[in-house]
Design an enzyme around this catalytic site. Structure first.
Site, PDB file in Angstrom:
ATOM      1  N   GLU A   1      46.327  50.274  41.391  1.00 29.78           N
ATOM      2  CA  GLU A   1      46.792  50.183  42.771  1.00 29.78           C
ATOM      3  C   GLU A   1      47.776  51.311  43.039  1.00 29.78           C
ATOM      4  OE1 GLU A   1      47.574  46.401  45.033  1.00 29.78           O
ATOM      5  OE2 GLU A   1      49.619  47.151  44.813  1.00 29.78           O
TER       6      GLU A   1
ATOM      7  N   ASP B   1      47.827  38.287  40.922  1.00 34.01           N
ATOM      8  CA  ASP B   1      47.827  39.613  40.278  1.00 34.01           C
ATOM      9  C   ASP B   1      46.549  39.817  39.464  1.00 34.01           C
ATOM     10  OD1 ASP B   1      50.925  40.277  40.709  1.00 34.01           O
ATOM     11  OD2 ASP B   1      50.703  38.218  40.000  1.00 34.01           O
TER      12      ASP B   1
ATOM     13  N   ASP C   1      46.755  45.930  38.486  1.00 34.19           N
ATOM     14  CA  ASP C   1      47.670  45.675  39.601  1.00 34.19           C
ATOM     15  C   ASP C   1      49.070  45.755  38.991  1.00 34.19           C
ATOM     16  OD1 ASP C   1      48.704  44.928  42.087  1.00 34.19           O
ATOM     17  OD2 ASP C   1      48.644  42.797  41.563  1.00 34.19           O
TER      18      ASP C   1
END
Length: 192
Positions: free
Chosen positions: A70, A143, A9
């Site tokens: 991501e 996260d 992430d």
């Protein structure tokens, strides 16, 4: 066969990193999770260097089969998008140097995979990834949970090397989120 996925992430201040092993039956197990942090007071090159070094260490230590990152999406805050894009580039380049395939997934794809809804909030993702991975406590900060969710999403979307039946023998071993995801995949294939 087990698929090892390193999920990332990306972010300049907090970059979530998580490694999961996913079996053919889609059972996922956390191997490691962490967050690489950098200070906004540091120069951009130093912040990216910290992230690059951490990713290199994780790739060398855990030797994933694939990296799931991501996908950068449009936001109103351009500086946030730029930081995420810069961190993503460092991560993708590190995988490319090692010949590790990279997959990009949008936040809504990840939410849909682990919760059954692409509009779920971060708390729902954290709660369900904790359940999916059978963890004693939720990964923190968000996260870290998001990185694990990215890894699981990729493995489930890739099929983990096996087709999953949503009915019949063995289907009860799937979590509700896994069942919803498999049913959505099957429906999408029929619609083509």
């Amino acid at each position: 066969m087990t698929l090892r996925v390193l999920g990332v992430d990306p972010g300049l201040t907090r970059c979530g990193i998580g490694v999961v092993d996913v079996e053919r039956n889609r059972r996922a197990t956390m191997v490691a999770v962490g967050v690489v942090g950098t200070s906004p007071e540091q120069s951009l090159d130093q912040r990216l260097l910290v992230i690059a070094k951490a990713i290199d260490e994780w790739l060398d230590l855990y030797e994933p089969d694939v990296l799931a990152v991501e996908r950068v999406f449009s936001q109103l805050n351009v500086s946030t998008v730029m930081g995420v894009a810069q961190a993503s580039g460092v991560v993708i380049a590190a995988a490319a140097r090692r010949g590790i395939p990279v997959a990009l997934h949008t936040p809504s794809e990840v939410k849909a995979a682990v919760t059954g809804s692409g509009t779920s909030n971060k708390e729902a993702v954290t709660k369900l990834i904790t359940k999916i991975l059978r963890l004693d406590a939720p990964p923190r900060p968000a996260d870290a949970a998001d990185a694990l969710a990215l890894a699981v999403t990729h493995a489930w979307r890739a099929g983990s090397g096996a087709a999953i039946s949503t009915t019949g023998p063995g289907s009860s071993a799937l979590t509700p989120a896994q069942r919803a995801w498999a049913e959505a995949e099957a429906k999408a294939r029929r619609a083509r």
